[in-house]
Enzyme design. Structure first.
Site, PDB file in Angstrom:
ATOM      1  N   ASP A  86       0.196   7.388   5.019  1.00 23.79           N
ATOM      2  CA  ASP A  86       1.507   7.529   4.294  1.00 23.79           C
ATOM      3  C   ASP A  86       1.005   8.235   2.838  1.00 23.79           C
ATOM      4  O   ASP A  86      -0.040   7.889   2.245  1.00 23.79           O
ATOM      5  CB  ASP A  86       1.884   6.212   4.018  1.00 23.79           C
ATOM      6  CG  ASP A  86       3.252   6.534   3.289  1.00 23.79           C
ATOM      7  OD1 ASP A  86       4.107   7.168   3.650  1.00 23.79           O
ATOM      8  OD2 ASP A  86       3.664   5.419   2.518  1.00 23.79           O
ATOM      9  N   HIS A  87       1.739   9.526   2.592  1.00 24.35           N
ATOM     10  CA  HIS A  87       1.511  10.071   1.338  1.00 24.35           C
ATOM     11  C   HIS A  87       0.090  10.443   1.253  1.00 24.35           C
ATOM     12  O   HIS A  87      -0.683  10.393   0.071  1.00 24.35           O
ATOM     13  CB  HIS A  87       1.763   9.264   0.188  1.00 24.35           C
ATOM     14  CG  HIS A  87       3.260   9.124  -0.074  1.00 24.35           C
ATOM     15  ND1 HIS A  87       4.288  10.192  -0.585  1.00 24.35           N
ATOM     16  CD2 HIS A  87       4.111   8.221   0.417  1.00 24.35           C
ATOM     17  CE1 HIS A  87       5.341   9.809  -0.410  1.00 24.35           C
ATOM     18  NE2 HIS A  87       5.500   8.520   0.130  1.00 24.35           N
ATOM     19  N   HIS A 130      11.362   6.025  -4.464  1.00 24.51           N
ATOM     20  CA  HIS A 130      10.292   5.106  -4.136  1.00 24.51           C
ATOM     21  C   HIS A 130      10.585   3.811  -5.223  1.00 24.51           C
ATOM     22  O   HIS A 130      10.881   4.052  -6.322  1.00 24.51           O
ATOM     23  CB  HIS A 130       8.780   5.361  -4.460  1.00 24.51           C
ATOM     24  CG  HIS A 130       8.284   6.230  -3.460  1.00 24.51           C
ATOM     25  ND1 HIS A 130       7.540   7.348  -3.467  1.00 24.51           N
ATOM     26  CD2 HIS A 130       8.473   6.044  -2.155  1.00 24.51           C
ATOM     27  CE1 HIS A 130       7.273   7.666  -2.411  1.00 24.51           C
ATOM     28  NE2 HIS A 130       7.764   6.893  -1.222  1.00 24.51           N
ATOM     29  N   GLY A 131      10.852   2.757  -4.390  1.00 24.81           N
ATOM     30  CA  GLY A 131      10.839   1.456  -5.296  1.00 24.81           C
ATOM     31  C   GLY A 131      12.423   0.880  -5.271  1.00 24.81           C
ATOM     32  O   GLY A 131      13.453   1.377  -4.616  1.00 24.81           O
ATOM     33  N   GLY A 151      11.324   6.128   0.610  1.00 21.83           N
ATOM     34  CA  GLY A 151      11.996   5.289  -0.483  1.00 21.83           C
ATOM     35  C   GLY A 151      13.170   4.524   0.132  1.00 21.83           C
ATOM     36  O   GLY A 151      14.304   4.176  -0.320  1.00 21.83           O
ATOM     37  N   SER A 190      13.900   1.225   0.613  1.00 23.97           N
ATOM     38  CA  SER A 190      14.024   0.029  -0.296  1.00 23.97           C
ATOM     39  C   SER A 190      15.309   0.615  -0.999  1.00 23.97           C
ATOM     40  O   SER A 190      15.067   1.546  -1.683  1.00 23.97           O
ATOM     41  CB  SER A 190      13.025  -0.543  -1.112  1.00 23.97           C
ATOM     42  OG  SER A 190      12.045  -1.047   0.000  1.00 23.97           O
ATOM     43  N   ASN A 236      10.960   5.197   5.604  1.00 25.24           N
ATOM     44  CA  ASN A 236       9.881   4.231   5.230  1.00 25.24           C
ATOM     45  C   ASN A 236      10.248   3.308   4.315  1.00 25.24           C
ATOM     46  O   ASN A 236      11.045   3.484   3.379  1.00 25.24           O
ATOM     47  CB  ASN A 236       9.137   5.412   4.400  1.00 25.24           C
ATOM     48  CG  ASN A 236       8.107   6.388   5.141  1.00 25.24           C
ATOM     49  OD1 ASN A 236       8.721   6.743   6.262  1.00 25.24           O
ATOM     50  ND2 ASN A 236       7.050   6.541   4.894  1.00 25.24           N
ATOM     51  N   VAL A 237       9.655   2.273   4.521  1.00 25.18           N
ATOM     52  CA  VAL A 237      10.033   0.931   3.696  1.00 25.18           C
ATOM     53  C   VAL A 237       8.749   0.307   3.311  1.00 25.18           C
ATOM     54  O   VAL A 237       8.057  -0.141   4.073  1.00 25.18           O
ATOM     55  CB  VAL A 237      11.013  -0.158   4.572  1.00 25.18           C
ATOM     56  CG1 VAL A 237      11.321  -1.292   3.573  1.00 25.18           C
ATOM     57  CG2 VAL A 237      12.027   0.415   5.050  1.00 25.18           C
TER      58      VAL A 237
HETATM   59  O1  G3H Z   1       6.028   5.967   1.898  1.00 21.49           O
HETATM   60  C1  G3H Z   1       6.681   4.732   1.584  1.00 21.49           C
HETATM   61  C2  G3H Z   1       7.977   4.659   1.185  1.00 21.49           C
HETATM   62  O2  G3H Z   1       8.575   5.707   0.917  1.00 21.49           O
HETATM   63  C3  G3H Z   1       8.534   3.477   0.639  1.00 21.49           C
HETATM   64  O3  G3H Z   1       9.420   3.538  -0.035  1.00 21.49           O
HETATM   65  O4  G3H Z   1       9.168   1.719  -1.568  1.00 21.49           O
HETATM   66  O5  G3H Z   1      11.148   2.518  -1.703  1.00 21.49           O
HETATM   67  O6  G3H Z   1      10.704   1.107   0.153  1.00 21.49           O
HETATM   68  P1  G3H Z   1       9.950   2.078  -0.938  1.00 21.49           P
HETATM   69 ZN    ZN Z   2       7.229   7.415   0.505  1.00 23.86          ZN
END
Ligand code: G3H
Ligand code: ZN
Length: 290
Positions: A77-78, A183-184, A215, A217, A236-237
């Site tokens: 991831d990233h 994100h977050g 992002g 969440s 993605n979470v």
């Molecule tokens: O790459 C991970 C996700 O984009 C996580 O996003 O922390 O907002 O759930 P989040």
């Molecule tokens: Zn991400």
């Protein structure tokens, strides 16, 4: 991975990508997927991979795949450099997210295209299909709880024209887009999605590329459902799992300050993470989609 996402695209549901950096969080994700008969993607960022160890993460995922017979995909991831992509592939990862979104548009294209060609070039050596996700747009935030309000500017969003050009010039299999997501979790603002922009991106790209929403969440459930209808196939979470873990841990340590057995201390965190993953699997519609 391609097969899992293709089926999601055809069936109009999304597969969750859940981050982990410890064995018990990975186990909680897998147990949730197992109970709901769902395919699942498990991810480590560069920092998370460094903590658990990439080869160790791959070995754990291999053991779970063998033990559960579930399609569990391990994703970087990233990833921010070719070096980190190479490390993940050597370690046994199945999917790569290369994030060049902090670079200029041209640099992002050049670097992402180089990753795609590297991955294609080593296909025979590894005898497994590895797919590459690129990223376009300015995704704000980080996977934590934010006190400050979220302010997304129109120029942060992925442009449909650039998305088309980016996919054609890089050859990516999937594309992470920015449509109001961040994100977050933001305590002072609503993370609403620009669904019109998503429809325009879908229209520009057609079905030949998988659309990814980072992002995950803090986005209203209704927006998530509509985004899936409009073609998002991977979500993605991370933060919601981190919060569940932390809340469970703090509570347990407060209630039983003399407890020293790790698996007992971690039990509430494990249950909380598992239950968030189950909620997401149901929301994304991947329950029973094996
Ligand atoms: O790459 C991970 C996700 O984009 C996580 O996003 O922390 O907002 O759930 P989040
Ligand atoms: Zn991400």
């Amino acid at each position: 991975m391609k097969e899992v996402l293709k089926r999601a695209q055809e069936g109009q549901y999304a597969v969750g990508s859940f981050n982990f950096s410890t064995a018990e969080v990975l186990k909680a994700i897998v147990m949730a997927a197992k109970e709901l008969n769902s395919p699942t993607i498990v991810s480590t960022s560069e920092g998370e991979g460094e903590f658990i160890g990439m080869a160790e993460a791959a070995a754990l995922v291999g053991a779970w795949r063998h033990g559960t017979k579930l399609p569990i995909i391990l994703n970087l991831d990233h990833g921010k450099s070719l070096e980190s992509v190479k490390k993940a592939i050597e370690a046994g990862y199945d999917a790569i997210h290369f994030d060049g979104s902090a670079m200029s548009y041209d640099e992002n294209i050049a670097n992402t295209a180089a990753i795609v060609s590297y991955v294609k070039g080593i296909k025979e050596k590894f005898d497994r299909e590895i797919i590459v996700e690129g990223e376009l747009g300015y995704l704000r935030g980080s996977s934590s709880v934010h006190e400050e309000a979220l302010e997304i500017k129109p120029e942060d969003l992925t442009s449909p024209e650039q998305a088309k050009d980016f996919v054609e010039r890089t050859g990516v299999d999937s594309l992470a887009i920015v449509i109001g997501n961040a994100h977050g979790i933001f305590l002072k603002s609503e993370e609403g999605l620009n669904l019109e922009r998503l429809a325009q991106i879908r229209e520009a790209l057609g079905e030949k590329v998988f659309l990814v929403l980072h992002g995950g969440s803090g986005i209203p459930e209704d927006d998530i459902k509509k985004a899936i209808e409009l073609g998002i196939v991977k979500i993605n979470v991370n933060t919601e799992l981190r919060v569940a873990y932390q809340v469970g841990l703090v509570k347990e340590l407060k209630e039983k300050p003399t407890e020293t057995t790790p698996y007992k201390i971690l039990a509430p965190s494990f249950d909380a993470v598992k239950s968030v993953v189950k909620e997401k699997i149901k929301l994304f519609g991947s329950e029973g989609k094996l």
